[in-house]
Design a protein around this motif. Structure first.
Motif, PDB file in Angstrom:
ATOM      1  N   VAL A 113       0.837  -1.210   0.000  1.00 21.30           N
ATOM      2  CA  VAL A 113       0.000   0.000   0.000  1.00 21.30           C
ATOM      3  C   VAL A 113       0.865   1.250   0.000  1.00 21.30           C
ATOM      4  CG1 VAL A 113      -1.628   1.330   1.387  1.00 21.30           C
ATOM      5  CG2 VAL A 113      -1.986  -1.121   1.062  1.00 21.30           C
ATOM      6  N   PHE A 114       1.923   1.231   0.795  1.00 20.32           N
ATOM      7  CA  PHE A 114       2.807   2.404   0.842  1.00 20.32           C
ATOM      8  C   PHE A 114       3.487   2.641  -0.508  1.00 20.32           C
ATOM      9  CE2 PHE A 114       7.145   4.047   1.608  1.00 20.32           C
ATOM     10  CZ  PHE A 114       6.819   5.302   2.092  1.00 20.32           C
ATOM     11  N   ILE A 115       3.981   1.557  -1.148  1.00 19.53           N
ATOM     12  CA  ILE A 115       4.632   1.713  -2.447  1.00 19.53           C
ATOM     13  C   ILE A 115       3.645   2.213  -3.491  1.00 19.53           C
ATOM     14  CG2 ILE A 115       5.756   0.451  -4.326  1.00 19.53           C
ATOM     15  CD1 ILE A 115       7.024  -1.354  -2.237  1.00 19.53           C
ATOM     16  N   ASN A 116       2.448   1.604  -3.546  1.00 17.39           N
ATOM     17  CA  ASN A 116       1.462   2.032  -4.536  1.00 17.39           C
ATOM     18  C   ASN A 116       0.973   3.447  -4.291  1.00 17.39           C
ATOM     19  OD1 ASN A 116       0.424  -0.258  -6.502  1.00 17.39           O
ATOM     20  ND2 ASN A 116       0.926  -1.246  -4.573  1.00 17.39           N
ATOM     21  N   LEU A 117       0.760   3.771  -3.019  1.00 16.54           N
ATOM     22  CA  LEU A 117       0.327   5.130  -2.693  1.00 16.54           C
ATOM     23  C   LEU A 117       1.365   6.158  -3.139  1.00 16.54           C
ATOM     24  CD1 LEU A 117      -1.433   6.160   0.583  1.00 16.54           C
ATOM     25  CD2 LEU A 117       0.485   7.531  -0.222  1.00 16.54           C
ATOM     26  N   SER A 118       2.630   5.885  -2.858  1.00 15.64           N
ATOM     27  CA  SER A 118       3.692   6.825  -3.228  1.00 15.64           C
ATOM     28  C   SER A 118       3.850   6.917  -4.739  1.00 15.64           C
ATOM     29  CB  SER A 118       5.014   6.384  -2.586  1.00 15.64           C
ATOM     30  OG  SER A 118       4.900   6.286  -1.190  1.00 15.64           O
ATOM     31  N   VAL A 119       3.863   5.762  -5.422  1.00 18.35           N
ATOM     32  CA  VAL A 119       4.065   5.773  -6.874  1.00 18.35           C
ATOM     33  C   VAL A 119       2.930   6.494  -7.580  1.00 18.35           C
ATOM     34  CG1 VAL A 119       4.102   4.287  -8.906  1.00 18.35           C
ATOM     35  CG2 VAL A 119       5.519   3.716  -6.943  1.00 18.35           C
ATOM     36  N   GLU A 120       1.691   6.166  -7.225  1.00 19.23           N
ATOM     37  CA  GLU A 120       0.561   6.786  -7.912  1.00 19.23           C
ATOM     38  C   GLU A 120       0.452   8.264  -7.608  1.00 19.23           C
ATOM     39  OE1 GLU A 120      -3.154   4.820  -7.900  1.00 19.23           O
ATOM     40  OE2 GLU A 120      -2.289   2.816  -7.932  1.00 19.23           O
ATOM     41  N   TRP A 170     -10.551   2.765   2.389  1.00 20.34           N
ATOM     42  CA  TRP A 170     -10.348   4.029   3.118  1.00 20.34           C
ATOM     43  C   TRP A 170      -9.898   5.127   2.175  1.00 20.34           C
ATOM     44  CZ3 TRP A 170      -5.805   6.827   4.554  1.00 20.34           C
ATOM     45  CH2 TRP A 170      -6.019   7.827   5.500  1.00 20.34           C
ATOM     46  N   CYS A 171      -9.113   4.753   1.149  1.00 20.01           N
ATOM     47  CA  CYS A 171      -8.597   5.765   0.230  1.00 20.01           C
ATOM     48  C   CYS A 171      -9.620   6.222  -0.796  1.00 20.01           C
ATOM     49  CB  CYS A 171      -7.361   5.219  -0.508  1.00 20.01           C
ATOM     50  SG  CYS A 171      -5.894   5.042   0.530  1.00 20.01           S
ATOM     51  N   LYS A 172     -10.709   5.487  -0.976  1.00 17.30           N
ATOM     52  CA  LYS A 172     -11.706   5.897  -1.963  1.00 17.30           C
ATOM     53  C   LYS A 172     -12.405   7.191  -1.581  1.00 17.30           C
ATOM     54  CE  LYS A 172     -12.909   1.551  -4.207  1.00 17.30           C
ATOM     55  NZ  LYS A 172     -13.955   0.538  -4.439  1.00 17.30           N
ATOM     56  N   ASN A 173     -12.341   7.562  -0.322  1.00 14.04           N
ATOM     57  CA  ASN A 173     -12.964   8.804   0.121  1.00 14.04           C
ATOM     58  C   ASN A 173     -12.112  10.031  -0.151  1.00 14.04           C
ATOM     59  OD1 ASN A 173     -15.144   7.309   1.156  1.00 14.04           O
ATOM     60  ND2 ASN A 173     -14.047   6.961   3.090  1.00 14.04           N
ATOM     61  N   GLY A 174     -11.014   9.850  -0.871  1.00 11.31           N
ATOM     62  CA  GLY A 174     -10.148  10.976  -1.200  1.00 11.31           C
ATOM     63  C   GLY A 174      -9.085  11.253  -0.177  1.00 11.31           C
ATOM     64  N   ASN A 175      -8.817  10.290   0.708  1.00  7.80           N
ATOM     65  CA  ASN A 175      -7.817  10.498   1.746  1.00  7.80           C
ATOM     66  C   ASN A 175      -6.393  10.264   1.277  1.00  7.80           C
ATOM     67  OD1 ASN A 175      -9.890  10.971   3.679  1.00  7.80           O
ATOM     68  ND2 ASN A 175     -10.177   8.747   3.882  1.00  7.80           N
ATOM     69  N   CYS A 176      -6.218   9.668   0.089  1.00  6.33           N
ATOM     70  CA  CYS A 176      -4.891   9.257  -0.360  1.00  6.33           C
ATOM     71  C   CYS A 176      -4.484   9.906  -1.673  1.00  6.33           C
ATOM     72  CB  CYS A 176      -4.832   7.734  -0.509  1.00  6.33           C
ATOM     73  SG  CYS A 176      -5.271   6.829   0.992  1.00  6.33           S
ATOM     74  N   GLY A 177      -5.051  11.012  -2.016  1.00  3.73           N
ATOM     75  CA  GLY A 177      -4.641  11.694  -3.246  1.00  3.73           C
ATOM     76  C   GLY A 177      -5.063  10.934  -4.489  1.00  3.73           C
ATOM     77  N   HIS A 178      -4.097  10.582  -5.300  1.00  3.53           N
ATOM     78  CA  HIS A 178      -4.378   9.896  -6.561  1.00  3.53           C
ATOM     79  C   HIS A 178      -4.480   8.386  -6.390  1.00  3.53           C
ATOM     80  CE1 HIS A 178      -3.659  13.421  -9.155  1.00  3.53           C
ATOM     81  NE2 HIS A 178      -2.792  13.768  -8.222  1.00  3.53           N
ATOM     82  N   PHE A 179      -4.331   7.869  -5.182  1.00  6.28           N
ATOM     83  CA  PHE A 179      -4.317   6.418  -4.975  1.00  6.28           C
ATOM     84  C   PHE A 179      -5.720   5.916  -4.674  1.00  6.28           C
ATOM     85  CE2 PHE A 179      -3.985   2.843  -1.916  1.00  6.28           C
ATOM     86  CZ  PHE A 179      -3.433   1.914  -2.777  1.00  6.28           C
ATOM     87  N   GLY A 180      -6.030   4.731  -5.184  1.00 10.68           N
ATOM     88  CA  GLY A 180      -7.253   4.048  -4.800  1.00 10.68           C
ATOM     89  C   GLY A 180      -8.404   4.196  -5.749  1.00 10.68           C
ATOM     90  N   SER A 181      -8.250   4.914  -6.854  1.00 15.34           N
ATOM     91  CA  SER A 181      -9.378   5.112  -7.757  1.00 15.34           C
ATOM     92  C   SER A 181      -9.651   3.902  -8.620  1.00 15.34           C
ATOM     93  CB  SER A 181      -9.122   6.325  -8.658  1.00 15.34           C
ATOM     94  OG  SER A 181      -7.988   6.083  -9.474  1.00 15.34           O
ATOM     95  N   GLY A 182      -8.695   2.973  -8.706  1.00 11.03           N
ATOM     96  CA  GLY A 182      -8.857   1.830  -9.594  1.00 11.03           C
ATOM     97  C   GLY A 182      -9.668   0.697  -9.005  1.00 11.03           C
TER      98      GLY A 182
END
Length: 799
Positions: free
Chosen positions: A90-97, A287-299
């Motif tokens: 999750v940390f790697i994907n969050l940072s990369v995206e 948790w990230c779908k609510n917009g808490n993680c920037g560009h991560f989690g939309s997929g």
């Protein structure tokens, strides 16, 4: 005339292919074991249980409560591995995206005013990210370069490579992957995630890292290489499950691709670990779908959902699908051979010049990639948007900096899009999503797809092998989906059926290239189904995988096998070579055997350890009649521990009292275990005084009294299968024995536990042994057995 041209073309292709280096050729000194000049080396792991006196003492002290505790801790560690790998993914994907999203959003906002300024910003961001990645690898964690799958496959095959599972390798893998993938290089993060999971599992197994003061005694339960092997297998499956969000695919990947030994108990723990990873990743994405993680989690949890694509297929489509499999096998085999050639040249010429050259090389590759991904779409004319379909949910053109198809890049009109920028000037995940997309017929032109295929294929070949963490799953999917979509365009135009989707053929192309390059079948098939959420395409994926693997196997081995051989990792494949059928064990065994007497002088031990690099030594003793007996095998690591502790030195050259319990065992089995991915104790690290060198050691309590033995005329094929299937490190070759002491059948191995816990009943018709029954006659042959075996028999019958 045409046949002559075709014949000349085939001859030219054969000549070019023959000039590429084969993995079985070349200078063996350069392609042998990993060189010590790199500070690295390989050593076999000890998966066999050494049943010496210390082992039997420890087993006698363990009761049912400890066995239950041991099993519970294994499951607890599987839980921790799943949670740790999931959080790392999750940390790697969050940072990369987020890095990629910010990069493209900033670039799109700047090119609205100036394409030159946007180009400069885009190149600089990529360069900084790649520079940070290669600097971490070269200065902090050299073992974190590459995908890491060949090294982990070697570890699970029984080869320990220094530095592969260390804490700094884990840190370098995580942050290096963020820089290399976020920097837009033609590589992926899936292979590094497998290595990341393996590192997490290994560190948990040894209780953390003592070098960085991050260790805990409560976690130091599993000391043997056998237990660590099982934990690392769980980590590999967790890495795949986290990378593709495919838990079942992760289990099958560990079974098919990386591990060499498999048990039903291990299957359950691997399955549990992958399930934990799936829960962790799904929870984080929810948790990230609510917009808490920037560009991560939309997929969503499914990476490239194609469930709304083609629902059915006709018999006529099987031919072009088979053609996709052939193309995947050819391009995959060529990719393996080209990367092998470039990696060979890079290692022997370029990387010998030091870390500065590695940094410059990675930066040059970053600049070339940025120039191509930004510059080529500028040369492509924009196309008018198709008529909007309200049911598709696809907007043309898409808003700048947002996800989706139809990118407006260097277009003069608002209702236009650049099809080459849709896949080139985009993150890899979004580019694959666009290539897989349904209801987008004629979105891409054949010229743009062919241009992207040639350029990205070349970039993937050049990028593979640079000093950054690099996986080949996602680049392989991009390459395969491109030519798959090209074939799909031909099928749509030829059959003119409305239900045919180009995205379906893109999916089949991705599977074919991965099958032709990596030679996986079952695990890759399940992974492709899980990441696309389309079970209807399962038979077609199976078809193209079988064809592409068969075509690729006709030219060379898989990508990981080729790279493992180039790196000098001595893998034992599942099938022995054909030449072994004509060889015997005696012909393959070493002619010079170095052995120890039972009671040996300390000076002689030091001299032998300094003069050779053997890791196992037979121990010889003599009967009262002077007959020579091999009483066991002592390991180099055990001898080093004895020399370092000095507590077992004795002044007398006579053996110790053979009666059980007469001499206390001052060591536990865990003291003889070498830390994972470490060099361990060296003979140069041990300081001995002249008085110490004149003393003696009785090796009987510390050797393995029951090593595996084969007769000298056994075929090497049978020896190979025995060696690999049991995970051995040494095997004795002896003359054919002159007598038979007994014969064991299946019935003799069926043991029933009666109601009394102390009673064990063998189901043989002639043998019934109960604890405390001293009436069993051992016969006169006990005197002729190896001495230590007799001692162990007495200890077990008297206890």
């Amino acid at each position: 005339m045409l046949s002559n041209h075709l014949q000349n073309g085939f001859e030219t292709a054969k000549m070019v292919w023959s000039r590429l280096p084969n993995a079985e050729e070349g200078d063996h000194e350069d392609t042998g074991l990993l060189r010590k000049s790199d500070g690295s080396g390989v050593e076999s792991l000890e998966y066999e249980v050494v049943e010496n006196h210390a082992y039997w003492e420890e087993q006698e002290q363990r009761g049912k409560i400890f066995v239950g505790y041991y099993v519970v801790v294994k499951w607890f560690f599987a839980l921790l591995i799943g949670i740790g790998t999931g959080l790392a993914a999750v940390f790697i994907n969050l940072s990369v995206e987020n890095f990629a999203g910010w990069k493209f959003a900033l670039t799109f906002s700047i090119i609205q005013k100036s394409y030159v300024a946007g180009f400069i910003v885009y190149v600089l961001i990529n360069l900084v990210l790649v520079l940070s990645s290669v600097y971490i690898i070269t200065q902090f964690a050299p073992a974190a370069a590459g995908s890491g799958i060949p090294e982990i496959k070697g570890y699970l095959n029984g080869v320990d490579i220094h530095g592969v599972l260390l804490f700094r390798t884990l840190i370098g893998k995580i942050f290096g992957s963020i820089g290399s993938v976020g920097g837009g290089l033609a590589l992926g993060k899936e292979g590094p995630l497998v290595h990341t999971g393996a590192c997490i599992a290994s560190l948990l197994g040894q209780g953390g890292s003592t070098k960085y003061h991050l260790s805990s005694r409560w976690l130091q339960v599993f000391k043997s290489d056998r237990d660590r092997r099982d934990l690392v297998t769980c980590g590999c499956a967790a890495g795949v499950a986290a990378a593709f969000r495919a838990p079942v695919g992760g289990v099958l990947f560990a079974l098919e691709e990386v591990t060499s030994w498999w048990r039903s108990q291990l299957m359950w723990r691997v399955f549990f670990t992958s399930a934990v990873v799936a829960v962790v990743v799904r929870t984080a994405m929810g948790w990230c779908k609510n917009g808490n993680c920037g560009h991560f989690g939309s997929g969503g949890f499914i990476i490239w959902d194609t469930s709304d694509g083609q629902e059915d297929y006709s018999f006529e489509e099987l031919l072009p699908m088979a053609v996709i499999g052939v193309i995947g096998g050819l391009l995959g085999a060529l990719f393996n051979q080209l990367t092998l050639y470039i990696s060979y040249w890079r290692r022997n010429h370029l990387h010998k010049r030091g870390n500065r050259v590695k940094i410059i090389e990675a930066c040059l590759v970053s600049l070339i990639t940025s120039f191509i991904s930004f510059g080529l779409p500028l040369l492509r004319k924009c196309s008018p948007c198709p008529e909007a379909d309200p049911d598709s949910g696809i907007e043309c053109p898409r808003p700048p900096g947002m996800y989706g198809n139809y990118v407006n890049f260097y277009c003069s009109k608002e209702k236009e899009y650049n099809d080459l920028a849709t896949i080139f000037f985009n993150s890899q995940d979004d580019a694959i999503r666009n290539l897989f997309s349904a209801k987008t017929v004629h979105e891409f032109s054949a010229q743009s797809l062919l241009t992207f295929l040639v350029m990205f294929y070349a970039l993937a070949v050049v990028t593979f092998g640079t000093a950054v963490p690099a996986g080949q799953f996602v680049p392989g999917i991009m390459i395969g989906s491109t030519y798959g979509r090209l074939v799909g365009m031909f099928v749509v135009n030829f059959y003119k059926k409305p239900n045919i989707e180009e995205g379906t053929y893109a999916l089949l192309g991705a599977a074919s290239f991965l099958g032709g390059s990596m030679r996986m079948t079952v695990s890759l098939c399940v992974i492709m189904v899980e990441i696309t959420n389309n079970l209807k395409l399962l038979p077609l994926i199976m078809l193209v995988l079988l064809i592409s693997k068969a075509v690729g196997d006709a030219f060379n081995e898989g990508l990981y096998e080729e790279q493992a051989r180039l790196k000098g990792i001595p893998l034992l494949e599942s099938k022995p070579k054909y030449q072994m059928r004509k060889m015997t064990a005696k012909e393959a065994s070493g002619q010079r055997v170095v052995s120890f007497p039972r009671v040996v002088k300390v000076a002689d031990v030091v001299s032998i350890l300094q003069s050779n690099r053997h890791n196992g030594f037979p121990v010889i003793d003599h009967t009262r009649t002077g007959e020579t007996l091999v009483i066991g095998l002592v390991l180099r690591s055990h001898l080093l521990v004895l020399l370092q502790s000095k507590v077992d030195f004795q002044h007398s050259p006579l053996p110790c009292d053979p009666r059980p319990g007469s001499r206390p065992i001052r060591h536990t089995p865990s003291e003889f275990v070498k830390p994972a991915s470490s060099k361990g104790i060296s003979i140069d690290d041990i300081q001995l005084s002249p008085d110490d060198l004149e003393m003696y050691i009785d090796l009987a309590p510390f050797l393995n009294p029951s090593p595996y033995i084969v007769p000298e005329d056994m075929s090497l094929t049978k020896v190979y299968n025995l060696f690999r299937q049991l995970g051995l490190r040494h095997i004795f070759v002896v003359p054919r024995p002159s007598r038979v002491l007994g014969l064991i059948t299946r019935k003799d191995l069926l043991i029933e536990d009666n109601e009394e816990s102390d009673t064990v009943e063998l189901q043989s018709t002639s043998v019934r042994i109960r604890q405390g029954d001293t009436s069993v006659s051992t016969g006169s042959w006990d005197a002729e057995r190896p001495l230590l075996n007799g001692l162990l028999l007495q200890a077990r019958t008297s206890s």
